[in-house]
Every structure is written in C-alpha cells, then in structure tokens.
Design an enzyme around this catalytic site. Structure first.
Site, PDB file in Angstrom:
ATOM      1  N   LYS A   7      50.688  22.684 -33.243  1.00 24.59           N
ATOM      2  CA  LYS A   7      50.602  22.107 -31.895  1.00 24.59           C
ATOM      3  C   LYS A   7      51.115  20.669 -31.945  1.00 24.59           C
ATOM      4  O   LYS A   7      50.832  19.936 -32.903  1.00 24.59           O
ATOM      5  CB  LYS A   7      49.142  22.153 -31.445  1.00 24.59           C
ATOM      6  CG  LYS A   7      48.910  21.780 -29.985  1.00 24.59           C
ATOM      7  CD  LYS A   7      47.428  21.954 -29.642  1.00 24.59           C
ATOM      8  CE  LYS A   7      47.137  21.645 -28.191  1.00 24.59           C
ATOM      9  NZ  LYS A   7      45.714  21.844 -27.857  1.00 24.59           N
TER      10      LYS A   7
ATOM     11  N   SER B 183      44.951  24.497 -23.702  1.00 24.37           N
ATOM     12  CA  SER B 183      46.180  23.747 -23.806  1.00 24.37           C
ATOM     13  C   SER B 183      47.075  24.144 -24.984  1.00 24.37           C
ATOM     14  O   SER B 183      48.245  23.753 -25.014  1.00 24.37           O
ATOM     15  CB  SER B 183      45.849  22.267 -23.944  1.00 24.37           C
ATOM     16  OG  SER B 183      45.180  22.013 -25.161  1.00 24.37           O
TER      17      SER B 183
ATOM     18  N   SER C 224      40.583  25.133 -25.681  1.00 23.68           N
ATOM     19  CA  SER C 224      42.055  25.100 -25.770  1.00 23.68           C
ATOM     20  C   SER C 224      42.664  25.923 -26.890  1.00 23.68           C
ATOM     21  O   SER C 224      43.882  26.062 -26.948  1.00 23.68           O
ATOM     22  CB  SER C 224      42.539  23.651 -25.893  1.00 23.68           C
ATOM     23  OG  SER C 224      42.586  23.043 -24.624  1.00 23.68           O
TER      24      SER C 224
END
Lengths: 487, 96
Positions: free
Chosen positions: A79, A154, A178
C-alpha cells in the site's frame, strides 16, 4: 492457469521443486498487471526493474541453498502509505507527489529480509481516509469482480491487485476496517492484527492509536505467512508490542468443536443486505453443526462506536497531518509568509475528504469542545473495551458480517460522507479495542459479488482467530476468481 | 439540529486557505457528521477513565545512546527549497 493465480503456499512449493523461478513468477504477475491495470488501476507505481532484480536475487539464493522461508521469491504489493526507500510514496495525495522516502518502513524491511519481492505501490483513499478507494488524487481503483463497483477501501489497490493476480499477497493498513472491508469486497482474506503486533514505523500515520499494518491474501495460510514475516517488536515504534509474538499456527486444524462463538446483536438487522445476512447465518449454522456452541451476545456500546471513531480518528489525523506543510518534502505552493505558504500548500495539496477530516478533528480538539467530543469519545472507547471484555467471559470469539453490503457502485456514496462511513460499522469496534480481527470470503451473492465473514478475538489471541478462520475457510470452500476483468 | 461551527476559525487553526464556497460546504457537512458523532454524549461516562493506548501501555524507554540518523544530504534532497544545509521558507514575521 497462469503462475499469477497461485497461492503463496503453492508458489513457495513450486519454487522449491524448481518447477519455475521467482523471475518467472514475477514476470507472470507483471504481465497480469499489464493486462488489467488500464481498467483496474490497482497500482500507483509498478517497480518492474526493482522487482526483477529482487526476483533474480531470490533465485540465486534459493539455488545456492539459502532459504528465507515461505515468502522467498514471492511477489507482494505494498500500500502506498508504506515508506519504500527510493520508491515514490504518495499516500495517493498531491501533497506527497514525487516524494522518495530515504528509508523503508519496518514492515517493508522485514518483508525484504524474508525474501519477498515488492512489485509496486498500490492505490488507496488519500492518507487511508475512505472506504472505497475513490478518494485517491490519482483516480479510483475498480473492483476486479465488477469494474463498475468499488474495491472497498482504503486498501482497495492492494485488494484489487491480489484479486486480479497482479500480486500474490499484499500489505494494507487498517484504521477502521481498511484491510478487512476491501478484502471482503474483493473475495480475499484480510487481517487486522492486535494493535502493536506489527511496527508502524514508516507507515505514514493517519490515527496512531488505531492504525495497524496487516496482510491481504487469497488464503488464511498465505495471510499467516505474511504476518509471521512482519510481526514483532521494533524499538523504532514506541507502541509496538515488546512481548512474545504468538505462534499463529499453534491452534490450526483443531476445528471449532467445543468453542463458544458469539453473534453480535448490534451487527445485524436493517441496513444489512439480505444476501450478506443469509450467508453469515448459514456459516454460523455450519460452525454449530461442527460442534461450536453459538449464542447471541449484545454489546450495546457498538451502537456509538462509529460516532466515537469519527471523533478520535479525525482528531489524531489533524495532528498527524500537521507535518505536511510544504517545508521539508512534497508540494510547496508559494506564499508571502510562511503561514500563507503553508495554508495554500495544504489547501491545494489535500483532497476534500482529507480536508474534511482535518477540519473535523481540529474542531473536536479545539478549546471549548475538547472534553465534550474528544474526551468523551475516549471514555466511550473504554466502555467499548468493557463490552468486549464482558462478551469474552461468555464466548471465545465474536463473528459478524465484515461489511453490511457487497461492493457498491462507483460514485454511489461519494456525495454522502456519512453513508460512506457506515461501510465500516462492523470493523471499527476491533480498532477501538486494539483487538485482532479477520475477514474470510464465504460466498457470492446473486450478482456474483463476494461476501466476507468477520471473526474477532481478544488481544493477542491470533492463534484462536486463525483456528476459527481456517475452519470457516474450509467450510466455505471459496475458490471463485474474479470474472470482471480479462483474462 | 446540526451543530453550528465557526468554520473560518477552524480552517485558520488547521492552516487551510479555503475560499468562501469551500468553507460553506465543509460547514454544512461537518454539521451533519458532528450531529451523528454527538451521540457519544448520550452515554453516561461518570468516573470512566479515557483509553489512550488500546492495550494500556504507558511509556517505552530506551537507553540514551547516540546512534546514526538519516544522512542530511539525502533528507534535504526532498526539500522544496534548501540552502547551506537548511530548509528555506518565506519570512515567518511581517515587517522590520
């Protein structure tokens, strides 16, 4: 079948049996990215050169008898809020465009030491603030199961990459769901470990008392392999757990006979799609049929967990994001004075959701409102922890849907922040308590979209969490692959 | 009833140079969100201690030793403007 569709465990076996090389594995994953990225946009940066170099090194090491374990030679996505030395790290924000961190996050360093091959940096909601990956300054990520729908967020880029086969596993971060929510929406396993189990050093901070790094993968065993590599004390993170890391595999294969499993009254009812509720209820019945003792448990403070979260997380974010001021790195918009330069840089560099949360947090922390909002939210956090403690006197684990809905259409919730926030209603309590939780895919709805099942356990009870998750995985037998994107 | 917010003051505190239309939009959205968030006030928390660290840690101590840090050149390479080993910013104070 392409090598890109293997699980980490299968790929690790193939590498050791010399059926293929890490370089071939990485090339297969990069080829899959080339086929799918135009539509999905899971990645912000693909590091072709670095990945091939790391793969060649892994092949040399394995050939010469150096075996770094199950991740050696395995392509992993990161990420883009995890700092990677020399590789651009943007947090999907304009304010960090072009930023090349001078160091690796501890979790990234540990992955490299375990021989994993980072293939690129995945898209996210800007600074991890969101539940759909639509709040990226570089455009949304799409769901491989249906490109007209969001992948969740996310960590939506990490989820889409693993689901599509442009990585075999990924790291995400989970502040209010997330990792678990995008795993659920993309048909993957996603783990939020106990707070402190994985060092946050080099994870660009959103809400420091809630943030935790964890894996997204295709199977429970793959997720364990990633977590084993990254867990453990780090002096560079003062909040990291200094005690012994539990043996995540200690209870695997024991089934659920005699275990007490609690369903949560507050995480059901209106607002939950019938297909989600039915799939979860049917899994609970299967667990009961295998000897688990199931009872419904009420945790009344869960009804205000979302409210407490939307005070605590923005308050911490408003303090953490004060560092982005145009002075030391990233964007600078000129101004006549330092203050003007900072205020213009921040207004132009941050997107609307980040600005919204900074304003919300600043308000909640400001003179006259601090005790009524932030102070009260932290006292409510204590009450939520007490509700969990009471529940764990009666049951061993708690289960629920991971998300009230399957993947929703792109654009459906962007104009209504509160509706978006409700996506995290099932996942937020574990962050507030600091407890581990996992999402496991258990089936598809009538439209062919994945449904996730959440298991929650007390702090540091990952061995129990994985024991239940592995049984859920075995019962579900979920082996469907996304159909929304070629090939 | 949405909560009324002095949004210009909050934006100034947060160092965000927003125009009037943006301020009005955020004022309305924050009102709705805070109305929901204010539900925490309905709970009786008399005598309840706030949670800081979720697992109850307090301090983490380490030895006070000099250790290498990031190289200055490498760090300054990311700066929008630098000179003689320093970060450069516009004047922080107005006038002589």
């Amino acid at each position: 079948m392409s090598l890109a569709d293997l699980t980490i465990t299968e790929a690790a076996r193939g590498l050791r049996e010399r059926r293929f090389s890490s370089r071939e594995l990485v090339d297969a994953v990069l080829e899959r990215a080339a086929q799918t990225e135009a539509e999905l946009h899971a990645y912000l940066t693909l590091d072709h050169e670095g990945a091939r170099r790391a793969a060649d090194q892994a092949d040399e090491e394995l050939a010469s008898g150096t075996d770094r374990g199950p991740l050696h030679g395995i392509p992993i996505a990161l990420k883009d809020n995890l700092c990677t030395s020399g590789v651009e790290t943007t947090c999907a924000s304009q304010i960090l465009a072009g930023y090349h961190p001078p160091y690796d996050a501890t979790a990234v360093r540990r992955l490299r030491e375990a021989g994993a091959v980072p293939v690129g940096k995945t898209n996210l909601d800007e600074f991890a603030m969101g539940s759909s990956t639509e709040n990226s300054a570089y455009g949304p990520t799409r769901n491989p199961w249906d490109p007209d729908r969001v992948p969740g967020g996310s960590s939506g880029g990490s989820a889409a990459a693993v689901a599509a086969g442009s990585a075999l596993g990924a790291l995400g971060s989970d502040t209010g769901g997330s990792i678990r929510q995008p795993a659920s929406l993309c048909g993957l396993v996603g783990v939020k470990p106990t707070y402190g189990l994985v060092s946050r050093y080099g994870l660009v901070a959103f809400a420091s008392s809630l943030d935790q790094i964890g894996p997204l993968a295709r199977t429970v065993e793959d997720a364990i392999a990633i977590l084993e590599a990254i867990a453990g004390h780090d002096p560079a993170d003062a909040t990291s757990w200094a005690g012994e890391v539990p043996d995540f595999r200690a209870e695997l294969g024991r089934g659920v006979e005699g275990l007490r499993i609690g369903t949560v009254t507050e995480l059901s009812g209106d607002g939950y799609e019938p297909a989600v509720s039915e799939a979860v209820a049917s899994m609970v019945a299967e667990l009961e049929a295998r000897g688990a003792r199931v009872e419904e448990v009420s945790l009344p403070t869960f009804d205000v967990a979302l409210s407490a979260y939307y005070l605590i997380a923005p308050a911490e974010a408003s303090a953490n994001l004060a560092r982005f001021d145009g002075v030391r790195y990233g964007l600078r918009v000129p101004g006549a004075t330092t203050e003007e330069m900072m205020a213009r840089t921040r207004a132009e560099g941050f997107g609307p959701e980040v600005i919204r949360r900074i304003l919300l947090g600043t308000y909640a922390l400001s003179a006259g409102y601090y005790d009524a909002f932030y102070g009260q939210a932290h006292r409510v956090r204590t009450l939520i922890a007490r509700d969990f403690a009471r529940a764990y006197e009666r049951v061993d684990v708690l289960v629920s849907p991971t998300s009230p809905t399957v993947a929703f259409p792109i654009g459906e919730r962007t104009e209504d922040p509160l509706a978006m926030y409700l996506s995290d209603i099932c996942t937020i309590p574990s962050n507030l308590a600091g407890h581990p939780a996992i999402s496991i895919p258990i089936g598809l709805d009538d439209a062919g979209l994945p449904i996730g099942f959440q298991v929650m356990a007390p702090a540091l009870a990952e061995p129990l969490l994985f024991r239940v998750a592995a049984e859920v995985e075995r019962i579900a037998g979920f082996d469907a692959r996304p159909t929304g994107v070629a090939p | 009833m949405p909560i009324d917010i002095d949004i210009s003051h909050v934006a100034r505190l947060a160092r965000l140079a927003l125009d009037d239309d943006q301020l009005e939009l955020y004022r309305r959205q924050l009102g709705v969100i805070l109305e929901h968030a204010a539900r925490v006030q309905a709970l009786d928390t008399e005598g309840v201690e706030p949670t800081g660290h979720p697992l109850g840690f307090t301090n983490a101590f380490r030895d006070d030793e000099v250790r290498p840090s990031l190289d200055r050149e490498v760090v300054l390479a990311e700066a929008p403007e630098e000179r003689d080993g320093y970060f450069v910013v516009p004047p922080a104070l107005e006038g002589p």
